[in-house]
Design a protein around this motif. Structure first.
Motif, PDB file in Angstrom:
ATOM      1  N   ILE A  93       1.207  -0.993  -0.366  1.00  0.00           N
ATOM      2  CA  ILE A  93      -0.417  -0.306   0.243  1.00  0.00           C
ATOM      3  C   ILE A  93       0.956   1.605   0.084  1.00  0.00           C
ATOM      4  O   ILE A  93       0.736   2.171  -0.805  1.00  0.00           O
ATOM      5  CB  ILE A  93      -0.984  -0.089   1.077  1.00  0.00           C
ATOM      6  N   GLU A  94       2.146   1.627   0.953  1.00  0.00           N
ATOM      7  CA  GLU A  94       2.690   2.163   1.255  1.00  0.00           C
ATOM      8  C   GLU A  94       3.410   2.388  -0.424  1.00  0.00           C
ATOM      9  O   GLU A  94       4.173   3.940  -0.869  1.00  0.00           O
ATOM     10  CB  GLU A  94       3.900   1.945   2.436  1.00  0.00           C
ATOM     11  N   THR A  98       3.232   5.572  -3.444  1.00  0.00           N
ATOM     12  CA  THR A  98       4.365   6.418  -3.109  1.00  0.00           C
ATOM     13  C   THR A  98       4.466   6.427  -5.295  1.00  0.00           C
ATOM     14  O   THR A  98       4.657   7.670  -5.635  1.00  0.00           O
ATOM     15  CB  THR A  98       5.464   5.707  -3.045  1.00  0.00           C
ATOM     16  N   LEU A  99       3.887   5.241  -6.013  1.00  0.00           N
ATOM     17  CA  LEU A  99       4.028   5.539  -6.892  1.00  0.00           C
ATOM     18  C   LEU A  99       3.122   6.708  -7.330  1.00  0.00           C
ATOM     19  O   LEU A  99       2.773   6.888  -9.081  1.00  0.00           O
ATOM     20  CB  LEU A  99       4.044   3.716  -7.217  1.00  0.00           C
ATOM     21  N   LYS A 100       1.797   6.555  -7.055  1.00  0.00           N
ATOM     22  CA  LYS A 100       0.291   7.357  -7.600  1.00  0.00           C
ATOM     23  C   LYS A 100       0.766   8.775  -6.928  1.00  0.00           C
ATOM     24  O   LYS A 100       0.656   9.823  -8.075  1.00  0.00           O
ATOM     25  CB  LYS A 100      -0.298   7.656  -7.115  1.00  0.00           C
ATOM     26  N   ASP A 101       1.903   8.743  -6.165  1.00  0.00           N
ATOM     27  CA  ASP A 101       2.275  10.765  -6.092  1.00  0.00           C
ATOM     28  C   ASP A 101       3.283  11.037  -7.394  1.00  0.00           C
ATOM     29  O   ASP A 101       3.674  11.377  -7.184  1.00  0.00           O
ATOM     30  CB  ASP A 101       2.994  10.949  -4.824  1.00  0.00           C
ATOM     31  N   ILE A 102       4.516  10.158  -7.383  1.00  0.00           N
ATOM     32  CA  ILE A 102       4.633  10.325  -8.549  1.00  0.00           C
ATOM     33  C   ILE A 102       4.535  10.043 -10.060  1.00  0.00           C
ATOM     34  O   ILE A 102       4.764  10.552 -10.469  1.00  0.00           O
ATOM     35  CB  ILE A 102       6.380   9.017  -8.429  1.00  0.00           C
ATOM     36  N   CYS A 103       3.474   9.313 -10.451  1.00  0.00           N
ATOM     37  CA  CYS A 103       3.081   9.324 -11.576  1.00  0.00           C
ATOM     38  C   CYS A 103       2.250  10.472 -11.492  1.00  0.00           C
ATOM     39  O   CYS A 103       1.874  10.411 -13.232  1.00  0.00           O
ATOM     40  CB  CYS A 103       2.921   8.187 -11.948  1.00  0.00           C
ATOM     41  N   SER A 104       1.021  10.774 -10.966  1.00  0.00           N
ATOM     42  CA  SER A 104      -0.023  11.966 -11.084  1.00  0.00           C
ATOM     43  C   SER A 104       0.208  13.411 -11.147  1.00  0.00           C
ATOM     44  O   SER A 104       1.395  13.337 -10.762  1.00  0.00           O
ATOM     45  CB  SER A 104      -0.900  11.445 -10.373  1.00  0.00           C
ATOM     46  N   PRO A 105       0.086  13.658 -12.245  1.00  0.00           N
ATOM     47  CA  PRO A 105       0.544  15.221 -12.919  1.00  0.00           C
ATOM     48  C   PRO A 105       0.365  15.738 -11.606  1.00  0.00           C
ATOM     49  O   PRO A 105      -1.182  16.256 -10.581  1.00  0.00           O
ATOM     50  CB  PRO A 105      -0.079  15.078 -14.013  1.00  0.00           C
ATOM     51  N   LYS A 106       0.964  17.170 -11.099  1.00  0.00           N
ATOM     52  CA  LYS A 106       0.838  17.525 -10.265  1.00  0.00           C
ATOM     53  C   LYS A 106      -0.258  19.025 -10.719  1.00  0.00           C
ATOM     54  O   LYS A 106       0.614  19.378 -11.342  1.00  0.00           O
ATOM     55  CB  LYS A 106       1.726  17.954  -9.500  1.00  0.00           C
ATOM     56  N   THR A 107      -1.488  19.816 -10.244  1.00  0.00           N
ATOM     57  CA  THR A 107      -1.862  20.745 -10.733  1.00  0.00           C
ATOM     58  C   THR A 107      -1.268  22.019  -9.731  1.00  0.00           C
ATOM     59  O   THR A 107      -1.516  21.372  -8.484  1.00  0.00           O
ATOM     60  CB  THR A 107      -3.268  20.610 -10.907  1.00  0.00           C
TER      61      THR A 107
END
Length: 109
Positions: A93-94, A98-107
């Motif tokens: 889960i951790e 972490t992967l979601k934070d890295i791969c998701s575009p930051k707005t």
């Protein structure tokens, strides 16, 4: 019936045998006891039944004790596996977060 050998055989080397009835033959209607257990008194039969029951109960207690021991061991094994899987699940889960934070575009707002 008994078999007797005759040393004075007419044929030479080979003795001749003659079958004769035993001296003490049972009368025609007499039957021997079928089993030695039929000679026990009712008290002896009751004691034997009690002894067999106690033996059966003792074996049953031992089997139940062993069954409980195996079940306890099985449950411990399952609990250990659950603990390992919970730790593994938490790590996954951790890693996912972490992967979601890295791969998701930051707005930027």
């Amino acid at each position: 019936m008994a078999v007797t050998g005759d040393d004075t055989a007419a044929t030479g080397d080979m003795p001749t045998y003659q079958i004769r009835a035993p001296a003490t033959a049972l009368p025609q209607g007499v039957v021997m006891a079928a089993s030695p257990g039929s000679l026990h008194s009712p008290q002896q039969l009751a004691e034997e039944a009690t002894r067999k029951r106690e033996l059966r109960l003792m074996k049953n207690r031992e089997a139940a004790k062993e069954c409980r021991r195996r079940k306890k061991e099985y449950v411990k094994c399952l609990e250990s596996r659950v603990a390992v899987l919970e730790v593994q699940n938490k790590k996954l889960i951790e890693e996912l977060e972490t992967l979601k934070d890295i791969c998701s575009p930051k707005t930027d707002v």
